[in-house]
Motif scaffolding. Structure first.
Motif, mmCIF file in Angstrom:
data_model
loop_
_atom_site.group_PDB
_atom_site.id
_atom_site.type_symbol
_atom_site.label_atom_id
_atom_site.label_comp_id
_atom_site.label_asym_id
_atom_site.label_seq_id
_atom_site.Cartn_x
_atom_site.Cartn_y
_atom_site.Cartn_z
ATOM 1 N N MET A 384 0.846 -1.192 0.000
ATOM 2 C CA MET A 384 0.000 0.000 0.000
ATOM 3 C C MET A 384 0.883 1.243 0.000
ATOM 4 O O MET A 384 2.103 1.158 0.183
ATOM 5 C CB MET A 384 -0.932 0.015 1.220
ATOM 6 C CG MET A 384 -1.929 -1.131 1.254
ATOM 7 S SD MET A 384 -3.069 -1.025 2.636
ATOM 8 C CE MET A 384 -4.080 0.386 2.160
ATOM 9 N N SER A 385 0.253 2.391 -0.223
ATOM 10 C CA SER A 385 0.973 3.657 -0.240
ATOM 11 C C SER A 385 0.169 4.710 0.495
ATOM 12 O O SER A 385 -1.069 4.618 0.576
ATOM 13 C CB SER A 385 1.229 4.093 -1.688
ATOM 14 O OG SER A 385 1.878 5.332 -1.725
ATOM 15 N N TYR A 424 -4.564 1.245 9.520
ATOM 16 C CA TYR A 424 -5.760 1.095 10.359
ATOM 17 C C TYR A 424 -6.732 0.193 9.612
ATOM 18 O O TYR A 424 -6.893 0.289 8.391
ATOM 19 C CB TYR A 424 -6.393 2.467 10.620
ATOM 20 C CG TYR A 424 -7.697 2.382 11.376
ATOM 21 C CD1 TYR A 424 -7.718 2.168 12.758
ATOM 22 C CD2 TYR A 424 -8.920 2.491 10.694
ATOM 23 C CE1 TYR A 424 -8.918 2.086 13.442
ATOM 24 C CE2 TYR A 424 -10.118 2.410 11.377
ATOM 25 C CZ TYR A 424 -10.105 2.195 12.759
ATOM 26 O OH TYR A 424 -11.296 2.104 13.437
ATOM 27 N N VAL A 425 -7.415 -0.715 10.343
ATOM 28 C CA VAL A 425 -8.356 -1.631 9.719
ATOM 29 C C VAL A 425 -9.666 -1.642 10.486
ATOM 30 O O VAL A 425 -9.689 -1.618 11.731
ATOM 31 C CB VAL A 425 -7.777 -3.062 9.632
ATOM 32 C CG1 VAL A 425 -7.478 -3.625 11.008
ATOM 33 C CG2 VAL A 425 -8.704 -3.982 8.844
ATOM 34 N N LEU A 430 -8.855 -1.205 4.863
ATOM 35 C CA LEU A 430 -7.523 -0.809 5.295
ATOM 36 C C LEU A 430 -7.252 0.629 4.866
ATOM 37 O O LEU A 430 -7.563 1.009 3.744
ATOM 38 C CB LEU A 430 -6.455 -1.726 4.686
ATOM 39 C CG LEU A 430 -6.611 -3.234 4.884
ATOM 40 C CD1 LEU A 430 -5.434 -3.959 4.237
ATOM 41 C CD2 LEU A 430 -6.674 -3.572 6.364
ATOM 42 N N ILE A 431 -6.627 1.395 5.765
ATOM 43 C CA ILE A 431 -6.235 2.772 5.451
ATOM 44 C C ILE A 431 -4.775 2.934 5.846
ATOM 45 O O ILE A 431 -4.396 2.668 6.991
ATOM 46 C CB ILE A 431 -7.103 3.808 6.196
ATOM 47 C CG1 ILE A 431 -8.589 3.598 5.878
ATOM 48 C CG2 ILE A 431 -6.672 5.221 5.822
ATOM 49 C CD1 ILE A 431 -9.517 4.501 6.683
ATOM 50 N N ALA A 432 -3.937 3.346 4.885
ATOM 51 C CA ALA A 432 -2.513 3.540 5.148
ATOM 52 C C ALA A 432 -2.273 4.985 5.587
ATOM 53 O O ALA A 432 -2.750 5.919 4.934
ATOM 54 C CB ALA A 432 -1.709 3.230 3.908
ATOM 55 N N TYR A 433 -1.515 5.148 6.688
ATOM 56 C CA TYR A 433 -1.248 6.494 7.221
ATOM 57 C C TYR A 433 0.218 6.915 7.072
ATOM 58 O O TYR A 433 0.507 8.076 6.831
ATOM 59 C CB TYR A 433 -1.663 6.566 8.701
ATOM 60 C CG TYR A 433 -3.161 6.640 8.872
ATOM 61 C CD1 TYR A 433 -3.856 7.834 8.610
ATOM 62 C CD2 TYR A 433 -3.894 5.536 9.259
ATOM 63 C CE1 TYR A 433 -5.238 7.903 8.756
ATOM 64 C CE2 TYR A 433 -5.276 5.592 9.409
ATOM 65 C CZ TYR A 433 -5.943 6.787 9.153
ATOM 66 O OH TYR A 433 -7.295 6.848 9.285
ATOM 67 N N LYS A 434 1.126 5.984 7.253
ATOM 68 C CA LYS A 434 2.534 6.336 7.094
ATOM 69 C C LYS A 434 3.319 5.086 6.692
ATOM 70 O O LYS A 434 2.819 3.958 6.803
ATOM 71 C CB LYS A 434 3.105 6.941 8.369
ATOM 72 C CG LYS A 434 3.199 5.987 9.546
ATOM 73 C CD LYS A 434 3.816 6.682 10.758
ATOM 74 C CE LYS A 434 4.002 5.723 11.928
ATOM 75 N NZ LYS A 434 4.607 6.405 13.083
ATOM 76 N N SER A 435 4.545 5.314 6.195
ATOM 77 C CA SER A 435 5.344 4.191 5.716
ATOM 78 C C SER A 435 5.746 3.280 6.867
ATOM 79 O O SER A 435 5.970 3.726 7.995
ATOM 80 C CB SER A 435 6.594 4.703 4.994
ATOM 81 O OG SER A 435 7.411 5.439 5.879
#
Length: 790
Positions: A384-385, A424-425, A430-435
């Motif tokens: 993810m990004s 976060y799930v 799913l949500i990507a917040y940081k690497s």
């Protein structure tokens, strides 16, 4: 002085040697050529490339010999492809037929010449197929002239590492059976590969895990494959079946047969997955149940199920022994059993057993518990990004129960993230917040699934190329790529670069490599604890080609050769001036920076070396097949001049005007002279003009003033003393032409006192008769003169 005995011995040895030689000659004479065989009947070459063909002569006595050099080679289109002594050189795009001939036998070789392929790219890295499904691999070829062909798949040569798994025709790949294969496409000197997975399944399941059989009894099991996308397929007939003990029980396409008392394990394998079935074979009896698995939901009104146990005997009917069997549950908190009636108590899994007469049968029971939990389209890793469309993903969780029913339990499952600051799930989203990296867990019905999510963390690091080539003093860029699923990113600036030998190649902080000296070095890039290496060749070539492989020259003639080097990346460069040139025989021909000069008649090999590569060019100087004069014979008149042309045919079939270089002679300088082909007729007669060039000689027959006849305009004259008369002599030659030869002819009188003559003018001197004779070019005629008194 030799002794008599020694002399006698030597004579005997000579006789013996001559006898053996005669036998050998007789045997050789008996051999007749049956046929010739060429090593290749067709060949595909790129412009500038060359290939070799061997010719074998097969004789009547079943012996054979290599006759490649002795054969004659011709091309239907020498501008497309030429041939010499088995070496075939591609010159331009097109097709040509090379014909090789030897002692009356001939064979054609079909040649196809295509443009030089500099690079070849593919549209996919790998393929996932089902049996019978076809997908295309598209190829794009880039040629040396920088033109491209996006339809190169139809021109490439395709192959597969395993035809049982996958076949390929013109880039169309078809799955044949479960497994993996490597598809290779080759076009010219370039090639690409694609990994193909056929019927790659997530798991395989069998409908019966335990079977009890009587002797010679049969029972079938069903094998089901589940794919990563959640779909299923009956693969019973397609699977590979084996038995641990074929004497006890064997299997064919899921049909199990008991052969003798004992136990065996039947294994069904499909792709990389397998499952086993325990088989018990008895001579006397067997125990069986209708269902080997039961699923309960606590929310259902009815939480019980009745299971009947049947005992079977060889020579009697089946007996229901449900009430007589001994029933047990491995976990009564989940389910209990009494005389075959199973009651669900709470969520979980248990095994119900029924025992009778030394036999046991098992029933797997699940209560509100999934047998399998899958996350659709996710294996063990996900990329993810924090930016773009790849920042969020909606996943689906599917539960599969023991009775084979399925349910979407995305909303019912419990989703957790090991690091919610990164990913976060909730409810499968799913949500990507940081690497960074986080582990996502989905739990439902006693089963859990875990997988890793990499946010802006590459799956791997890799170099953009497998090796690099660079000229001395030249540069080339190496790149470190961070691979994220199907995409990649250049991270060369973040890597630490070094060279194994800076005397050979240097590399800067951005991955730019500079060639220092000829040789090999290894460039290393370190990033995030990973070490990547790149072999580098400096001033070296992976291929070396000359624009011609065979040169024919005359003495003092020169020809320039263009030498092209190809590096590991497919780039080409004119290396004529940089190569090392040598001649095997400088007396015949020498070479300097690719310019070959013919010195004297003979053969030599010119060798060019560059970057560990070597190429040889065959040179022939004044090696002549024949010489030919422009006229085979001449007929001239005195004083006439004609110029002859002398043509030499060289060993490659080419022709040279060697008139000025030949040695010219006349065998009769009184009749004619010759200088550099210019023949001048001097006097009547015959001569032979000879021209010699190399070891060949040609002779031209010459006739000078060859007459058909000689005549005068008057044959009798009556004159008075003191008169003058003019007679004209005309020569008629073999070609029908005529000439007034009154002056060059010889005039004589039989009686000068009567008549005298000069150049055809007759003077009457005194009474009487005289005969005037005219001679020219060996022919004579007469004029009768009568002189009277005035």
């Amino acid at each position: 002085m030799l002794k008599p005995r020694l002399t006698k011995y030597m004579v005997m040895m000579l006789v013996l040697i001559l006898s053996i030689s005669n036998v050998g000659l007789a045997a050789a004479a008996e051999k007749e050529l049956s046929k010739i065989v060429v090593s290749k009947n067709e060949m595909s070459l790129e412009v500038g490339d060359s290939g070799s063909v061997t010719v074998t002569g097969v004789y009547s006595d079943n012996t054979s010999a290599n006759v490649t050099i002795s054969s004659s080679w011709t091309s239907s289109d020498a501008s497309v492809a030429s041939a010499y002594n088995g070496s075939i050189t591609a010159k331009k795009e097109g097709t040509a037929t090379i014909t090789v001939a030897y002692q009356g036998q001939s064979q054609p070789i079909q040649i196809k010449v295509t443009k030089k392929v500099k690079a070849l790219s593919k549209n996919v890295q790998d393929l996932d197929l089902r049996t019978g499904v076809t997908k295309d691999i598209l190829l794009t070829a880039t040629y040396s002239d920088n033109s491209t062909n996006e339809q190169a798949a139809s021109s490439a040569e395709w192959s597969t590492s395993n035809e049982k798994v996958a076949t390929v025709v013109n880039g169309k790949v078809t799955g044949q059976s479960a497994g993996t294969a490597l598809i290779t496409a080759k076009l010219g000197s370039q090639s690409v590969t694609v990994d193909v997975n056929v019927e790659v399944v997530k798991r395989v399941d069998v409908d019966k895990s335990q079977i009890s059989l009587l002797l010679q009894q049969k029972e079938s099991v069903k094998l089901t494959a589940t794919y990563p996308d959640g779909s299923t397929k009956d693969v019973t007939d397609l699977a590979e079946w084996t038995s641990s003990n074929e004497k006890v029980a064997d299997v064919l396409k899921g049909n199990i047969t008991g052969y003798s008392a004992g136990s065996a394990t039947i294994t069904g394998k499909y792709g990389t997955k397998s499952v086993s079935v325990d088989v018990d074979v008895d001579l006397t009896s067997k125990l069986s149940v209708a269902k080997q698995s039961i699923f309960f939901r606590l929310s259902d009104t009815n939480k019980t199920a009745n299971v009947a146990v049947t005992a079977s005997y060889p020579n009697s009917s089946d007996v229901n022994v449900t009430d007589q069997a001994t029933w047990t549950s491995s976990n009564e908190k989940v389910a209990t059993v009494f005389k075959g009636q199973i009651t669900a108590i709470s969520a979980g899994s248990t095994t119900i057993k029924a025992a009778y007469s030394g036999k046991t049968v098992e029933i797997a029971v699940d209560v509100d518990t999934a047998r399998y939990l899958d996350i659709k389209d996710v294996t063990d890793k996900l990329a993810m990004s924090v930016t773009g469309d790849n920042r969020t993903k909606q996943l689906t969780a599917n539960a599969e129960y023991i009775d084979a029913s399925k349910e979407d339990v995305t909303s019912k499952a419990t989703w957790t993230s090991s690091n919610a600051d990164i990913v976060y799930v909730s409810g499968g989203e799913l949500i990507a917040y940081k690497s960074g990296t986080a582990t996502i867990t989905a739990a439902y019905g006693g089963k859990t699934v875990k997988f890793t999510v990499n946010v802006d963390v590459p799956d791997k690091y890799e170099m953009d190329k497998k090796k690099a080539t660079v000229a001395v003093g030249g540069t080339t860029a190496a790149k470190v790529l961070a691979v994220y699923g199907e995409t990649s990113k250049d991270v060369s600036d973040d890597a630490t670069w070094s060279s194994s030998s800076e005397k050979i190649a240097e590399v800067d902080s951005k991955g730019v490599i500079t060639g220092v000296a000829t040789g090999k070095a290894t460039i290393t890039a370190k990033i995030e604890g990973k070490t990547l290496t790149l072999p580098v060749e400096v001033g070296m070539a992976s291929g070396l080609e000359a624009d011609v492989n065979f040169v024919v020259l005359s003495a003092k003639e020169t020809q320039a050769i263009v030498l092209t080097g190809t590096d590991g990346d497919g780039n080409t460069k004119d290396v004529t001036a940089d190569a090392t040139w040598k001649s095997s025989n400088a007396r015949v021909a020498d070479v300097k920076k690719g310019v070959i000069t013919g010195n004297s008649s003979g053969k030599a090999n010119i060798t060019a070396e560059y970057g560990s590569q070597k190429i040889t060019i065959q040179v022939e100087v004044d090696v002549i097949s024949r010489i030919e004069a422009s006229e085979p014979a001449l007929s001239l008149k005195s004083g006439e001049t004609v110029e002859l042309k002398l043509t030499a045919t060289l060993s490659d079939g080419s022709e040279r005007d060697v008139t000025d270089k030949a040695e010219w002679k006349s065998n009769s300088y009184k009749v004619a002279q010759v200088t550099k082909g210019k023949v001048k007729a001097l006097n009547s007669g015959k001569a032979r003009i000879t021209a010699k060039y190399g070891n060949k000689t040609v002779t031209i027959a010459l006739d000078v003033d060859t007459l058909k006849y000689l005549q005068t305009d008057k044959v009798t004259l009556t004159m008075k003393v003191g008169d003058k008369a003019t007679v004209v002599a005309t020569a008629t030659y073999l070609d029908g032409s005529e000439a007034n030869v009154s002056k060059p002819a010889l005039w004589t009188s039989s009686r000068i006192a009567t008549a005298s003559v000069k150049d055809g003018i007759i003077q009457a001197n005194g009474k009487g008769k005289a005969t005037i004779t005219i001679s020219y070019a060996g022919v004579k005629t007469k004029v009768n003169v009568v002189v009277e008194e005035k």
